[in-house]
Design a protein around this motif. Structure first.
Motif, PDB file in Angstrom:
ATOM      1  N   GLY A 185       6.992  30.112   2.517  1.00 39.14           N
ATOM      2  CA  GLY A 185       6.418  29.971   1.186  1.00 39.14           C
ATOM      3  C   GLY A 185       6.604  31.200   0.315  1.00 39.14           C
ATOM      4  N   THR A 186       7.592  32.014   0.626  1.00 39.79           N
ATOM      5  CA  THR A 186       7.829  33.220  -0.177  1.00 39.79           C
ATOM      6  C   THR A 186       8.865  33.000  -1.279  1.00 39.79           C
ATOM      7  N   ILE A 187       9.400  31.794  -1.378  1.00 44.45           N
ATOM      8  CA  ILE A 187      10.385  31.516  -2.420  1.00 44.45           C
ATOM      9  C   ILE A 187       9.864  30.359  -3.281  1.00 44.45           C
ATOM     10  N   SER A 188      10.074  30.473  -4.585  1.00 44.63           N
ATOM     11  CA  SER A 188       9.633  29.393  -5.465  1.00 44.63           C
ATOM     12  C   SER A 188      10.591  28.210  -5.310  1.00 44.63           C
ATOM     13  N   GLU A 189      10.084  27.027  -5.582  1.00 39.60           N
ATOM     14  CA  GLU A 189      10.920  25.831  -5.494  1.00 39.60           C
ATOM     15  C   GLU A 189      12.120  25.964  -6.432  1.00 39.60           C
ATOM     16  N   SER A 190      11.888  26.546  -7.608  1.00 41.73           N
ATOM     17  CA  SER A 190      12.995  26.617  -8.566  1.00 41.73           C
ATOM     18  C   SER A 190      14.081  27.591  -8.098  1.00 41.73           C
ATOM     19  N   LEU A 191      13.694  28.730  -7.518  1.00 43.94           N
ATOM     20  CA  LEU A 191      14.719  29.662  -7.026  1.00 43.94           C
ATOM     21  C   LEU A 191      15.447  29.063  -5.821  1.00 43.94           C
ATOM     22  N   PHE A 192      14.697  28.376  -4.969  1.00 45.10           N
ATOM     23  CA  PHE A 192      15.302  27.731  -3.797  1.00 45.10           C
ATOM     24  C   PHE A 192      16.385  26.749  -4.242  1.00 45.10           C
ATOM     25  N   ARG A 193      16.041  25.917  -5.199  1.00 46.31           N
ATOM     26  CA  ARG A 193      17.006  24.924  -5.691  1.00 46.31           C
ATOM     27  C   ARG A 193      18.184  25.597  -6.399  1.00 46.31           C
ATOM     28  N   LEU A 194      17.861  26.619  -7.156  1.00 49.66           N
ATOM     29  CA  LEU A 194      18.926  27.330  -7.878  1.00 49.66           C
ATOM     30  C   LEU A 194      19.929  27.934  -6.889  1.00 49.66           C
ATOM     31  N   LEU A 195      19.410  28.566  -5.821  1.00 47.09           N
ATOM     32  CA  LEU A 195      20.313  29.212  -4.862  1.00 47.09           C
ATOM     33  C   LEU A 195      21.146  28.186  -4.095  1.00 47.09           C
ATOM     34  N   LEU A 196      20.564  27.026  -3.797  1.00 45.19           N
ATOM     35  CA  LEU A 196      21.363  25.979  -3.138  1.00 45.19           C
ATOM     36  C   LEU A 196      22.497  25.531  -4.058  1.00 45.19           C
ATOM     37  N   ALA A 197      22.178  25.358  -5.327  1.00 48.37           N
ATOM     38  CA  ALA A 197      23.210  24.936  -6.284  1.00 48.37           C
ATOM     39  C   ALA A 197      24.266  26.038  -6.442  1.00 48.37           C
ATOM     40  N   GLU A 198      23.800  27.285  -6.499  1.00 49.60           N
ATOM     41  CA  GLU A 198      24.732  28.411  -6.625  1.00 49.60           C
ATOM     42  C   GLU A 198      25.635  28.507  -5.391  1.00 49.60           C
ATOM     43  N   LEU A 199      25.047  28.262  -4.221  1.00 41.84           N
ATOM     44  CA  LEU A 199      25.851  28.289  -2.986  1.00 41.84           C
ATOM     45  C   LEU A 199      26.968  27.255  -3.064  1.00 41.84           C
ATOM     46  N   GLU A 200      26.621  26.091  -3.536  1.00 46.87           N
ATOM     47  CA  GLU A 200      27.646  25.043  -3.621  1.00 46.87           C
ATOM     48  C   GLU A 200      28.765  25.404  -4.597  1.00 46.87           C
ATOM     49  N   SER A 201      28.465  26.278  -5.543  1.00 53.38           N
ATOM     50  CA  SER A 201      29.496  26.651  -6.517  1.00 53.38           C
ATOM     51  C   SER A 201      30.389  27.795  -6.019  1.00 53.38           C
ATOM     52  N   ILE A 202      30.029  28.393  -4.889  1.00 59.35           N
ATOM     53  CA  ILE A 202      30.777  29.563  -4.404  1.00 59.35           C
ATOM     54  C   ILE A 202      32.251  29.248  -4.076  1.00 59.35           C
ATOM     55  N   PRO A 203      32.532  28.168  -3.345  1.00 62.96           N
ATOM     56  CA  PRO A 203      33.952  27.932  -3.018  1.00 62.96           C
ATOM     57  C   PRO A 203      34.861  27.905  -4.253  1.00 62.96           C
ATOM     58  N   ALA A 204      34.418  27.282  -5.328  1.00 63.79           N
ATOM     59  CA  ALA A 204      35.243  27.222  -6.540  1.00 63.79           C
ATOM     60  C   ALA A 204      35.402  28.613  -7.160  1.00 63.79           C
ATOM     61  N   LYS A 205      34.364  29.428  -7.055  1.00 59.05           N
ATOM     62  CA  LYS A 205      34.446  30.785  -7.611  1.00 59.05           C
ATOM     63  C   LYS A 205      35.388  31.657  -6.784  1.00 59.05           C
ATOM     64  N   VAL A 206      35.348  31.474  -5.474  1.00 58.74           N
ATOM     65  CA  VAL A 206      36.282  32.216  -4.604  1.00 58.74           C
ATOM     66  C   VAL A 206      37.720  31.798  -4.938  1.00 58.74           C
ATOM     67  N   GLU A 207      37.899  30.503  -5.142  1.00 53.77           N
ATOM     68  CA  GLU A 207      39.220  29.980  -5.514  1.00 53.77           C
ATOM     69  C   GLU A 207      39.740  30.679  -6.774  1.00 53.77           C
ATOM     70  N   LYS A 208      38.838  30.864  -7.708  1.00 59.13           N
ATOM     71  CA  LYS A 208      39.223  31.493  -8.965  1.00 59.13           C
ATOM     72  C   LYS A 208      39.683  32.945  -8.754  1.00 59.13           C
ATOM     73  N   VAL A 209      39.002  33.662  -7.868  1.00 53.08           N
ATOM     74  CA  VAL A 209      39.416  35.037  -7.576  1.00 53.08           C
ATOM     75  C   VAL A 209      40.793  35.028  -6.918  1.00 53.08           C
ATOM     76  N   LEU A 210      41.014  34.074  -6.044  1.00 54.80           N
ATOM     77  CA  LEU A 210      42.308  33.992  -5.347  1.00 54.80           C
ATOM     78  C   LEU A 210      43.451  33.767  -6.330  1.00 54.80           C
ATOM     79  N   GLN A 211      43.129  33.114  -7.437  1.00 57.55           N
ATOM     80  CA  GLN A 211      44.169  32.890  -8.453  1.00 57.55           C
ATOM     81  C   GLN A 211      44.594  34.197  -9.130  1.00 57.55           C
ATOM     82  N   ALA A 212      43.781  35.236  -8.970  1.00 54.96           N
ATOM     83  CA  ALA A 212      44.144  36.532  -9.565  1.00 54.96           C
ATOM     84  C   ALA A 212      44.943  37.390  -8.586  1.00 54.96           C
ATOM     85  N   ALA A 213      45.425  36.773  -7.501  1.00 53.08           N
ATOM     86  CA  ALA A 213      46.108  37.529  -6.441  1.00 53.08           C
ATOM     87  C   ALA A 213      47.282  38.349  -6.974  1.00 53.08           C
ATOM     88  N   ASP A 214      48.010  37.817  -7.947  1.00 51.20           N
ATOM     89  CA  ASP A 214      49.183  38.553  -8.451  1.00 51.20           C
ATOM     90  C   ASP A 214      48.778  39.829  -9.173  1.00 51.20           C
TER      91      ASP A 214
END
Ligand code: F6R
Length: 366
Positions: free
Chosen positions: A181-210
């Motif tokens: 109970g140390t995390i608010s419901e809104s932060l918990f949900r936000l972090l789950l959503a943010e986690l799901e967005s990580i793979p696409a963000k990593v992909e974007k960094v990989l596009q800067a490989a050159d």
């Protein structure tokens, strides 16, 4: 088998959008704001009730532990200590009943980590494992845990295992925080959503490989490197330096940026490249002043910045942008350009990237 890549390491760097997603698959449901870790189910109450967590590991796994320290303390408000397994096991560590030990190991075969687990067990700790190899010695020695699903890591330098470890440790911290109970419901949900967005963000960094390769080219013959970060990006600085030294054999050191003034700043001159992870989060203003201190001494700065930062490009020599990420999750994305930078420099120096000298993939000697 290298899937068109020149080296396993590069293939594994590029696999990270998938390996991070695989490490969350079946565990995170951002839509409904829920998550579960099967391997933790019977032990979650114990984890949430613990007064202290000791994290043990070696090398890159120890760095993942340092990231987890910030996340567990921030979200679950449980004090965490992170120890090299090799130091922990040769002291007389203070462990009491109810303490949780989290052992992190890609291979699951690291001798020092295994011995540290046995010692902690004999003192009554409950052991959680974060391993990548199913059925490995460490996985079998633990009471509970959660596998990383990075897939086989062949390159000796650990890359996708690190981001998978950080992903799984974040889920463990979220599960503990929710139960406590140390995390608010809104932060918990936000972090789950943010986690799901990580793979696409990593992909974007990989596009800067050159672009990263162009920067690597300029610094191929540097003899030393310093890596700086604050907060969650401090362990990322350590990891970036470790990647560079192990595969390029260039001397590199990672520091918390504020420590620079206590000694390492003496090293800065026009021949010293300084990689600074300067993403837009709570320590941004502080790290900008650290960059100014380096520039005032003619150091050459490569900054990892948040997309849209218009200030830093005018201050530093080179910037590599990463997408905006919630501060708690930033290491998952900020480490990617450092992996690529180390890889490119090592290749340009003609090193055996997948099998650097003197190193073995799993260290089963003490
Ligand atoms: C660094 C690296 C090593 C390992 C360390 C622990 O790139 O590969 O530092 O991280 O030997 O290995 P595991 O995680 O298998 O226990």
């Amino acid at each position: 088998e290298k899937g068109g890549f020149d080296h396993f390491m590069l293939k594994e760097i590029f696999e990270q959008p998938r390996s991070i997603a695989d490490s969350m698959r079946g565990r995170v449901q951002a839509d409904s704001g829920t998550m579960q870790l099967g391997g933790l189910r019977d032990y979650l109450d114990k984890l949430a009730a613990s007064e202290r967590i000791v994290i043990i590991g070696c090398g890159t796994s120890w760095h993942a532990g340092l990231v987890a320290e910030y996340i567990f303390e921030e979200l679950a408000r449980i004090p965490v200590e992170v120890e090299y397994a090799s130091e922990f096991r040769y002291r007389n560590p203070i462990i009491k009943e109810g303490d949780i030990v989290i052992a992190i190991s890609q291979s699951g075969e690291t001798a020092d980590t295994l011995a540290a687990i046995e010692l902690a067990k004999s003192k009554g700790a409950t052991i959680f494992g974060v391993c990548n190899v199913v059925g490995s010695s460490i996985a079998r020695a633990t009471d509970a845990g959660a596998y990383t699903h990075a897939g086989p890591e062949i390159g000796v330098a650990s890359t996708k295992a690190f981001t998978a470890q950080v992903t799984v440790l974040t889920l463990m911290a979220l599960a503990a925080a929710k139960r406590k109970g140390t995390i608010s419901e809104s932060l918990f949900r936000l972090l789950l959503a943010e986690l799901e967005s990580i793979p696409a963000k990593v992909e974007k960094v990989l596009q800067a490989a050159d672009k990263i390769k162009e920067i690597a080219y300029i610094f191929t013959y540097a003899r030393n490197f310093i890596y700086l970060g604050r907060g969650l990006n401090f362990p990322v600085a350590l990891e970036g330096a470790l990647k560079l030294k192990e595969i390029s054999y260039i001397h590199a050191e990672g520091y918390p940026a504020a420590e620079m003034k206590h000694g390492p700043i003496a090293l800065i001159d026009e021949d010293m490249p300084v990689v600074v992870i300067a993403t837009k989060d709570s320590s941004y203003e502080k790290i900008v002043s650290n960059i100014q201190e380096v520039k005032a001494r003619k150091g050459r700065v490569i900054a990892i910045t948040t997309e849209g930062d218009t200030h830093l490009p005018s201050l530093v020599d080179f910037t590599i942008e990463i997408p905006k990420v919630h501060e708690v999750l930033v290491p998952l994305v900020s480490v990617i350009p450092l992996q690529l930078l180390a890889y490119d420099i090592a290749v340009m120096r003609g090193r055996n990237v997948d099998q650097p000298r003197n190193l073995a993939k799993s260290v089963t000697v003490e």
